[in-house]
Motif scaffolding. Structure first.
Motif, PDB file in Angstrom:
ATOM      1  N   ASN A   1       0.827  -1.207   0.000  1.00  0.00           N
ATOM      2  CA  ASN A   1       0.000   0.000   0.000  1.00  0.00           C
ATOM      3  C   ASN A   1       0.861   1.257   0.000  1.00  0.00           C
TER       4      ASN A   1
ATOM      5  N   ASP B   1      -0.565   0.387  -8.905  1.00  0.00           N
ATOM      6  CA  ASP B   1      -0.889  -0.889  -8.254  1.00  0.00           C
ATOM      7  C   ASP B   1      -0.314  -2.058  -9.039  1.00  0.00           C
TER       8      ASP B   1
ATOM      9  N   GLU C   1      -0.765  -8.568  -3.952  1.00  0.00           N
ATOM     10  CA  GLU C   1      -1.442  -8.511  -5.250  1.00  0.00           C
ATOM     11  C   GLU C   1      -1.091  -9.771  -6.023  1.00  0.00           C
TER      12      GLU C   1
ATOM     13  N   ASP D   1      -6.602  -1.402  -0.691  1.00  0.00           N
ATOM     14  CA  ASP D   1      -6.842  -2.848  -0.539  1.00  0.00           C
ATOM     15  C   ASP D   1      -7.427  -3.227   0.817  1.00  0.00           C
TER      16      ASP D   1
ATOM     17  N   SER E   1      -5.248   5.955  -1.842  1.00  0.00           N
ATOM     18  CA  SER E   1      -4.430   4.869  -2.383  1.00  0.00           C
ATOM     19  C   SER E   1      -3.814   4.014  -1.280  1.00  0.00           C
TER      20      SER E   1
ATOM     21  N   HIS F   1     -10.215   1.004  -8.385  1.00  0.00           N
ATOM     22  CA  HIS F   1      -8.821   0.855  -8.813  1.00  0.00           C
ATOM     23  C   HIS F   1      -8.582  -0.399  -9.645  1.00  0.00           C
TER      24      HIS F   1
ATOM     25  N   VAL G   1       2.641   1.700  -3.449  1.00  0.00           N
ATOM     26  CA  VAL G   1       1.667   2.130  -4.450  1.00  0.00           C
ATOM     27  C   VAL G   1       1.353   3.619  -4.285  1.00  0.00           C
TER      28      VAL G   1
END
Length: 488
Positions: free
Chosen positions: A298, A411, A484, A330, A326, A382, A301
């Protein structure tokens, strides 16, 4: 609600209620204390002080981009100002006996409950969104408006005969309405408190409990009796509890020097951490604790997205929105099972559906925490794609919010250049090539061009985040890695 969570709020209602009823049932204890001078000094002094503190907290709290802070400030500004009028209108002290003390007392709980109820609504509702646009002027305008009405009432108390808020049956209707609003507020804040455990949410729950009991005592009690004095202390206690919750929640900088430093720092880590609200920091910690692969993702990003946005010459206000949204993009993965998040092999269709639900889950979670609409758009969108094949809403092209398009590039770039459970990290050149190949299908071409351009001009843009995000930062426990799974 769990039993242990119920005990505190229920006790906050029952103890003063039972004490009031016990005093009323025992005339020997419920004696008459007619002390207008004491009433004037106690009520007016504390309420005036609370007004000044409430205004200061409200103005300073406006920097955290959370509409709930403004509504909470308006709630106890209303309570403090109307309670001040209640004290100043003490019968036969400054003015003759009138309806003003009763009207001011009823107004204090009614207005406070109304703003508290507004603060419990989701921040993306149409009405709240409209009010958010006036956020900068809400506190001063409302403060002046209520103050003006209070002054007019003190100068012309006979006008209040036209507004018999303290007379039956109107006071009974107000009591039912105040209880209804506060029960709704308690329920909504409890739902948020179950997840976040923020001190402010707990403070609001207790404050609402005392507002309900104070309103009941105000109507059912007899003026100047011992039992009647209880509601004054409950109202003041309600203000103190909310102020305490605000201080614990939003006292971000321990010193003026640190606050000033955060305004002028050029360090990218400090630039991000200095503008994060405590609620966002708590969400980051919860996300990081959930999944070891997410650690640092995070933050990286956010650093990539900020540099990309600067390259696109977005204004500072947009950069702040970007940093807040941002870094929790997540957060919806908190409730996804570890067996799916950390699965080394290919996901099944059912598992993929669970993963793809995280933008909506994060959006639903954050909108009840007062996070603003622009940040919510980043969280929800996103994973949308430029050609309309993304999720969750199948948005296409410029239908996708610009900041979400920026985060999508950052991301996927970090997902590709980070180690995963099932593969090694790609090189920078490989990741850049994938972004270029998918420009115009997955990604906004303008965002890809800007990212390629800034990386070619200054390699530190993509090298520094991977190097620096490996330690512990103020208020954040961040380590390197990511969760991710695929760049899609």
């Amino acid at each position: 609600m769990k039993i242990r969570d119920l005990l505190g709020p229920v006790s906050a209602v029952l103890v003063p209620f039972l004490l009031f009823e016990y005093l009323k049932a025992n005339p020997a204890l419920d004696v008459r204390f007619f002390v207008p001078r004491g009433h004037f000094y106690i009520v007016s002094s504390v309420a005036l002080l609370a007004t000044l503190v409430a205004i200061a907290v409200g103005i300073s709290g406006s920097r955290v981009r959370n509409i709930k802070v403004s509504f909470l400030s308006l709630s106890f500004i209303s309570l403090a100002e109307t309670f001040t009028v209640h004290g100043l209108s003490t019968p036969n002290f400054l003015i003759h006996s009138s309806h003003l003390p009763g009207v001011a007392a009823q107004s204090s709980t009614l207005l406070a409950s109304f703003w508290l109820w507004l603060s419990s609504l989701s921040s993306d509702s149409a009405f709240i969104t409209k009010l958010s646009g006036m956020r900068g002027g809400l506190i001063p305008v409302w403060t002046i408006f209520i103050g003006g009405i209070g002054i007019a009432g003190l100068l012309h108390p006979h006008l209040l005969d036209l507004i018999p808020l303290d007379q039956y049956p109107i006071n009974g209707a107000i009591t039912l309405f105040v209880i209804f609003l506060n029960l709704l507020t308690i329920y909504r804040y409890y739902q948020s408190y179950r997840f976040s455990r923020f001190p402010l949410q707990k403070a609001i729950i207790y404050s609402c409990c005392w507002l309900m009991v104070a309103q009941y005592i105000m109507v059912a009690g007899e003026s100047w009796r011992t039992s009647w004095w209880l509601y004054h202390f409950l109202l003041l206690g309600s203000m103190i509890v909310m102020l305490s919750g605000l201080v614990k929640q939003y006292a971000a900088n321990p010193s003026l020097a640190m606050a000033m430093k955060s305004l002028f720092t050029n360090d990218p880590v400090e630039r991000i951490t200095s503008c994060l609200s405590p609620s966002v920091k708590t969400l980051i910690l919860a996300t990081e604790a959930k999944d070891t692969y997410t650690a640092g993702h995070n933050f990286r990003v956010t650093m990539y997205a900020m540099r990309l946005a600067e390259e696109m010459k977005l204004p500072p206000e947009q950069l702040r929105v970007l940093s807040q949204g941002s870094i929790v993009h997540d957060v919806g993965k908190i409730n996804i099972p570890d067996s799916i998040l950390n699965k080394p092999g290919r996901l099944t269709e059912e598992e993929r559906a669970i993963i793809e639900a995280h933008p909506v889950k994060g959006y639903e979670m954050c909108r009840m925490l007062g996070i603003m609409r622009e940040e919510l758009a980043i969280i929800r969108s996103h994973h949308e794609k430029w050609d309309g094949t993304g999720y969750p809403d199948r948005l296409k092209g410029e239908q996708i919010p610009l900041l979400a398009r920026i985060v999508a590039v950052a991301d996927v770039y970090d997902a590709l250049t980070s180690n995963r459970a099932y593969r090694q990290a790609w090189s920078h050149d490989q990741a850049i090539q994938l972004l270029i190949d998918n420009s115009g299908s997955h990604f906004d071409p303008e965002c890809v061009e800007a990212w390629v351009r800034v990386c070619e001009r200054d390699p530190q843009v993509y090298q520094y985040p991977s190097f620096v995000v490996g330690g512990v930062y103020p208020g954040l426990a961040l380590q390197s890695g990511t969760s991710e799974r695929i760049p899609s």
